[in-house]
Each structure stands twice: as structure tokens, then as C-alpha cells.
Scaffold this active site. Sequence first.
Site, mmCIF file in Angstrom:
data_model
loop_
_atom_site.group_PDB
_atom_site.id
_atom_site.type_symbol
_atom_site.label_atom_id
_atom_site.label_comp_id
_atom_site.label_asym_id
_atom_site.label_seq_id
_atom_site.Cartn_x
_atom_site.Cartn_y
_atom_site.Cartn_z
ATOM 1 N N GLY A 31 65.455 86.138 -32.375
ATOM 2 C CA GLY A 31 66.879 85.738 -31.763
ATOM 3 C C GLY A 31 67.042 85.116 -30.200
ATOM 4 O O GLY A 31 66.131 85.082 -29.654
ATOM 5 N N HIS A 37 62.917 77.450 -30.756
ATOM 6 C CA HIS A 37 63.167 77.866 -32.084
ATOM 7 C C HIS A 37 63.901 76.817 -32.957
ATOM 8 O O HIS A 37 63.136 76.970 -34.149
ATOM 9 C CB HIS A 37 64.363 79.013 -32.174
ATOM 10 C CG HIS A 37 63.769 80.442 -31.404
ATOM 11 N ND1 HIS A 37 64.524 80.622 -30.024
ATOM 12 C CD2 HIS A 37 63.023 81.366 -31.562
ATOM 13 C CE1 HIS A 37 64.031 81.701 -29.652
ATOM 14 N NE2 HIS A 37 63.072 82.259 -30.445
ATOM 15 N N GLN A 61 56.689 96.122 -31.995
ATOM 16 C CA GLN A 61 55.907 95.129 -31.258
ATOM 17 C C GLN A 61 56.104 95.245 -29.564
ATOM 18 O O GLN A 61 55.563 94.714 -28.839
ATOM 19 C CB GLN A 61 55.822 93.787 -31.515
ATOM 20 C CG GLN A 61 57.262 93.122 -31.376
ATOM 21 C CD GLN A 61 57.426 91.653 -31.932
ATOM 22 O OE1 GLN A 61 57.400 91.534 -33.161
ATOM 23 N NE2 GLN A 61 57.317 90.725 -30.973
ATOM 24 N N GLY A 147 55.574 78.993 -33.184
ATOM 25 C CA GLY A 147 55.199 77.905 -31.860
ATOM 26 C C GLY A 147 53.929 78.399 -31.213
ATOM 27 O O GLY A 147 53.689 79.498 -31.207
ATOM 28 N N GLN A 153 49.465 84.888 -30.654
ATOM 29 C CA GLN A 153 50.362 85.322 -31.924
ATOM 30 C C GLN A 153 50.230 84.397 -33.119
ATOM 31 O O GLN A 153 49.809 84.784 -34.288
ATOM 32 C CB GLN A 153 51.507 85.456 -31.760
ATOM 33 C CG GLN A 153 52.542 85.460 -32.991
ATOM 34 C CD GLN A 153 53.829 85.794 -32.179
ATOM 35 O OE1 GLN A 153 54.361 86.797 -31.723
ATOM 36 N NE2 GLN A 153 54.905 84.489 -32.583
ATOM 37 N N SER A 186 63.236 83.100 -24.658
ATOM 38 C CA SER A 186 64.490 83.836 -24.583
ATOM 39 C C SER A 186 64.649 84.812 -23.237
ATOM 40 O O SER A 186 65.678 85.274 -22.817
ATOM 41 C CB SER A 186 64.394 84.946 -25.741
ATOM 42 O OG SER A 186 64.459 84.054 -26.826
ATOM 43 N N ARG A 187 63.356 84.924 -22.839
ATOM 44 C CA ARG A 187 63.116 85.805 -21.709
ATOM 45 C C ARG A 187 63.535 85.216 -20.013
ATOM 46 O O ARG A 187 63.668 85.686 -19.264
ATOM 47 C CB ARG A 187 61.787 86.515 -21.540
ATOM 48 C CG ARG A 187 61.771 87.530 -22.524
ATOM 49 C CD ARG A 187 60.267 88.404 -22.356
ATOM 50 N NE ARG A 187 60.289 89.614 -23.027
ATOM 51 C CZ ARG A 187 59.449 89.657 -24.357
ATOM 52 N NH1 ARG A 187 58.746 88.607 -24.747
ATOM 53 N NH2 ARG A 187 59.378 90.808 -25.037
HETATM 54 P P1 AMP Z 1 60.541 84.686 -30.703
HETATM 55 O O1 AMP Z 1 61.946 84.710 -30.929
HETATM 56 O O2 AMP Z 1 60.157 84.820 -29.316
HETATM 57 O O3 AMP Z 1 59.825 85.945 -31.445
HETATM 58 O O4 AMP Z 1 59.833 83.552 -31.177
HETATM 59 C C1 AMP Z 1 60.175 83.081 -32.407
HETATM 60 C C2 AMP Z 1 59.282 81.892 -32.612
HETATM 61 O O5 AMP Z 1 59.590 80.666 -31.773
HETATM 62 C C3 AMP Z 1 57.752 82.215 -32.560
HETATM 63 O O6 AMP Z 1 57.100 81.315 -33.448
HETATM 64 C C4 AMP Z 1 57.545 81.384 -31.045
HETATM 65 O O7 AMP Z 1 56.265 81.227 -31.058
HETATM 66 C C5 AMP Z 1 58.535 80.228 -31.171
HETATM 67 N N1 AMP Z 1 58.978 79.552 -29.996
HETATM 68 C C6 AMP Z 1 59.422 80.301 -28.794
HETATM 69 N N2 AMP Z 1 59.573 79.636 -27.813
HETATM 70 C C7 AMP Z 1 59.114 78.439 -28.217
HETATM 71 C C8 AMP Z 1 58.929 77.084 -27.322
HETATM 72 N N3 AMP Z 1 59.457 77.073 -26.067
HETATM 73 N N4 AMP Z 1 58.481 76.143 -28.099
HETATM 74 C C9 AMP Z 1 58.410 76.117 -29.420
HETATM 75 N N5 AMP Z 1 58.391 77.378 -29.996
HETATM 76 C C10 AMP Z 1 58.949 78.425 -29.624
#
Ligand code: AMP
Length: 282
Positions: A31, A37, A61, A147, A153, A186-187
Site C-alpha cells: 500500500g 506500483h 517481514q 519491481g 526480493q 512509500s518510505r
Molecule cells: P511495496 O509496497 O513496497 O512492498 O512494493 C510493492 C511492489 O512495488 C514491489 O514489487 C516493489 O518492488 C514495487 N516497487 C516499489 N517501488 C517501486 C519503484 N519505484 N519502481 C518500480 N516498482 C516499485
Amino acid sequence: MELLTSRQLVQAWTRLNRQQGRTIGFVPTMGALHEGHLSLVRRAVAENDLVVASIFVNPTQFGPNEDFNRYPREPERDAQMLQQAGCHALFLPQVEDIYPAGSSTRVTVSDVTEQLCGLFRPGHFQGVATVVAILFNLVMPTRAYFGKKDYQQWVVIRRMVTDLAMDLEIIGMETVRESDGMALSSRNRYLTPQQRQQALAISRGLRAALAAYQSGCREGHELVGLVMKTLEQAGIDRVDYAALHQIDSLAPAVRADAPSVLLVAAHVGGVRLIDNLELTTP
Ligand code: AMP
């Protein structure tokens, strides 16, 4: 967009759509969505009959001193963004939908997790592999989208899918960045404007190393040195790692002769940020 708020609802949705022969694209997230995303969602929409995204801040995690409690949660805004991107269903589970009472099965991917973030976040990749395996079993996707921003990951998930003979395709997508180079995360919203300016040194350092690579430099310590120098100049003094690894296997690399990736994890203002850049010749 359909809202699937329990294990039973998502399983019924999956069963129905698979019986009807539809392909399902899946985008798992925690989220607080951004363009990174959404790039995964749009690609999934282009390649599948139906797309389901999940939003679940996965407790297993996060380490005890990490940001699980303060991780941003804004499901209404996220749902709107997903709908606009063409997503067909949103899985919004509660913890007990993922980890039912008595839950005691965990997925451990060894080797590739015993380095980089795995050293600084013990248990993190076990939590990731476990939640992704459970989500895959619930959604039964044809393709799942990750991503490369979370490069390790992405490698861990591919390893798990191969080793456990999971019947789906894993698609890795390039990191989406702000116009100044900062990787979307998100951070990032935890950062003050000054801290964000400082954090920009991470992508700047990676780009400096890429420029050296493109001019012929292949020495790992020189490439990593360029990143470290940029971080130091910006006053970033807590660097978990800056390292050169081979793509695919993620084995440590001394030189960048084979296709490689430079990976960085550093702390800015108490926020742990990661980024990476592939070094490959066209
Ligand atoms: P998260 O919500 O941070 O767990 O990310 C969910 C998915 O979005 C994961 O596969 C991440 O690698 C991908 N993601 C997060 N940030 C980016 C970004 N800047 N560009 C592309 N994919 C991303």
C-alpha cells in the site's frame, strides 16, 4: 473494481475466473501506492484478462525495531489509484486471512538471502517469501509483477518459484524514479525536504558509478568507491552496504565484466532506503 476482504472471497474469485479460462495478473503491495506500483499494475493490465492487486502490511517481514506500526496505511486513496489504473480486484486481507490461528509454516530461501539486506534485516526475506507464497496460493496468478527497486526480493521470489515448482511467471519491472533520479518509495514520505535532498545522493552515486562503467571502468572497488564517495560528501554516514553483485544469481562480483548490479542500502534521518542500478552493456 471488486473489493475482496477475506481469504474466502479471494479464493472464490480466483476459482470462478480460472474456471472461465481467464489469465490473472497479480501485483502484491504493502500500500501507500505511488507511480512505481502503478507501473506494475498497468503492465499487468496490458498482459492479462484480469488484474488483482493486494495491499497487506505483512508483520512477519518487519523486525522488532522497524517501522511496521508507522508504515503508511491509506486504503481508500490506494483503491482509487488502482481503479484508475484499470485494476479489476483489490485483495485487502486481515492478518488472520494470511496467518490463520496456529499458523506455523514458513518459507525459507537460503543462500541468496544470506547477504545484503538479509544481513541487516534478519527474518525479513523469510517473511517476504512466506507471505508471497500464501498470496500466490490464494490468487493463483498467471503472472506476478515485482519491481527491481527491491532487487534482492525479486531474485528471492524467482528462486522460490523455481524451487517450489510454482506454476506462474514472474515479471520484473524497472525502477520508477522522480525526475531528479530519486527512486519512488512509500518510505520517502518519512523524509523532510532536507533529508530528501540528502537521500538524493544515493541515486546520484549510482549514476556516477554507471557513468564510470560506461567509460570502461570494470573494477568493483572503484565502482563501489564512487557510490561511497557520493554518500560521504552528502553526509550520509550510516551505510548498510554498497556492493557489486552479478545479476540473476546475485553472487558477489569483484569486477563488472559480466552483467552486474550495484546495490545500496543507507539510512537518512532514521529512514532506511535502498536503491540499485544494473551495469550491463547493450
Ligand atoms: P511495496 O509496497 O513496497 O512492498 O512494493 C510493492 C511492489 O512495488 C514491489 O514489487 C516493489 O518492488 C514495487 N516497487 C516499489 N517501488 C517501486 C519503484 N519505484 N519502481 C518500480 N516498482 C516499485
